[in-house]
Design an enzyme around this catalytic site. Structure first.
Site, PDB file in Angstrom:
ATOM      1  N   GLY A 110       8.898  -2.408  16.005  1.00 11.18           N
ATOM      2  CA  GLY A 110       7.637  -3.127  15.777  1.00 11.18           C
ATOM      3  C   GLY A 110       7.653  -4.502  16.425  1.00 11.18           C
ATOM      4  CB  VAL A 159       9.983   3.841  13.189  1.00  9.30           C
ATOM      5  CG1 VAL A 159      10.247   2.829  14.298  1.00  9.30           C
ATOM      6  CG2 VAL A 159       8.929   3.332  12.206  1.00  9.30           C
ATOM      7  CG  ASN A 202       9.418  -6.381  12.359  1.00 17.47           C
ATOM      8  OD1 ASN A 202       9.217  -7.270  11.545  1.00 17.47           O
ATOM      9  ND2 ASN A 202       8.497  -6.029  13.263  1.00 17.47           N
ATOM     10  CB  SER A 221       7.639  -7.397   1.673  1.00 17.21           C
ATOM     11  OG  SER A 221       6.594  -8.217   1.172  1.00 17.21           O
ATOM     12  CE1 TYR A 280       3.832  -3.881   3.568  1.00 16.37           C
ATOM     13  CE2 TYR A 280       4.042  -5.422   1.747  1.00 16.37           C
ATOM     14  CZ  TYR A 280       4.242  -5.096   3.075  1.00 16.37           C
ATOM     15  OH  TYR A 280       4.866  -6.001   3.908  1.00 16.37           O
ATOM     16  CB  ALA A 296       6.032   1.923  -4.062  1.00 20.33           C
ATOM     17  CE  LYS A 323       7.568  -3.777   4.151  1.00 23.02           C
ATOM     18  NZ  LYS A 323       8.318  -3.697   5.410  1.00 23.02           N
ATOM     19  CB  ILE A 350       4.594 -14.274   7.581  1.00 24.12           C
ATOM     20  CG1 ILE A 350       5.833 -14.268   6.674  1.00 24.12           C
ATOM     21  CG2 ILE A 350       4.899 -14.812   8.979  1.00 24.12           C
ATOM     22  CD1 ILE A 350       6.543 -15.565   6.520  1.00 24.12           C
TER      23      ILE A 350
END
Ligand code: NAP
Length: 260
Positions: free
Chosen positions: A21, A74, A100, A152, A165, A167, A169, A198
């Site tokens: 990424g 990926v 990433n 994250s 999301y 879950a 991470k 970010i």
């Protein structure tokens, strides 16, 4: 004690890092930061980002790095296997892997379509697993490796409309803790970096609304939103010999939102 058991590679070895990424956002900053630190690079993104990836690669080459561009999804096992084969054929080694690549598709638990859950899990969690699984034979043969998975703070705390999301991470952190135990004897470390808020295209999901942006800013000890550059130093540390005795960790890089 041999050099690998000390957790170091010889100082004259040219280091190779694979960053997924890598065309934009945090991945791009990591790629350029590793190039500035003397790494040669295998840079991945999906085919739709070929042109942005070429731009990142050109900038990394301007820092003196040898750079290979690898277009692959990926979450596709066969594509990942081909990618690792191509990277090894080009560079002869892979010393560091930065997983990433990631996606965020916001929806509440009540309304989240099944394909949101599946795609977020596929890229963030399964993608990390697939790339690690493909790189391990290479790193084990080397007796050396540095794996840095981008998780994250969302995987520790999270925010509304990001349960799937979060879950994915959290899965990356659990995966990394066990991975570290399996690969430690082979001179390989595995850690997570957990960015906070970010400012990237993905980060704008949280930040387009100025009131929301201000609220996040107020939650940070540093009193500011993060920049992709803020993530580079911690990732470079986990990719270096300075972190030889650090493994299985998940480091918050969030300006002080999650305090532990
Ligand atoms: P970004 O700007 O969206 O960049 C992510 C890159 O990964 C994009 O180029 C994306 O391509 C690519 N990608 C997506 N699916 C892929 C796949 N299947 N295979 C290969 N590449 C793929 O995101 P970012 O903000 O830089 O985030 C980078 C990482 O940091 C992610 O893992 C993210 O979860 C994590 N993170 C970000 C924040 C933040 O606030 N930004 C906070 C915590 C953690 P497409 O855009 O075309 O899909």
């Amino acid at each position: 004690m041999d050099r690998h058991r000390e957790g170091n590679i010889m100082s004259d070895t040219r280091r190779i890092a694979l960053v997924t990424g890598a065309s934009r956002g945090i991945g791009r900053a990591i790629a350029l930061g590793l190039a500035q630190r003397g790494f040669d690079l295998a840079l991945n993104d999906i085919a739709a980002q070929a042109s942005a990836l070429a731009d990142t690669a050109a900038e990394a080459r301007a820092h003196g790095a040898g750079v290979q561009e690898l277009l692959a999804d990926v979450s596709d096992r066969d594509a990942v296997r081909r990618m690792l084969g191509d990277a090894l054929a080009e560079h002869g080694a892979i010393h560091a892997l930065v997983n990433n690549a990631g996606i965020l598709r916001a929806a509440s638990v009540e309304t989240c379509p099944e394909d949101y859950w599946d795609s977020v899990m596929d890229v963030n969690a399964k993608g990390t697993f697939l790339v690690v699984q493909a790189v391990l034979p290479i790193m084990k043969a080397q007796g050396y490796g540095r794996i840095c998975n981008i998780s994250s703070i969302g995987g520790k705390h999270g925010a509304p409309e990001q349960a799937h999301y979060s879950a994915s991470k959290a899965a990356v952190m659990g995966f990394t803790r066990v991975l570290a135990q399996e690969v430690g004897p082979f001179g390989i470390t595995a850690n997570c970096v957990c960015p906070g808020i970010i400012l990237t295209d993905m980060g704008r999901v949280n930040l387009d609304d100025m009131a929301v942006r201000k609220a996040w800013q107020d939650k940070t000890a540093a009193a500011r939103i993060g920049d992709p550059q803020d993530v580079v130093g911690p990732v470079a540390f986990f990719c270096s010999d300075d972190s030889a005795f650090v493994t299985g960790q998940s480091l918050n890089v969030d300006g002080g939102i999650v305090l532990s």
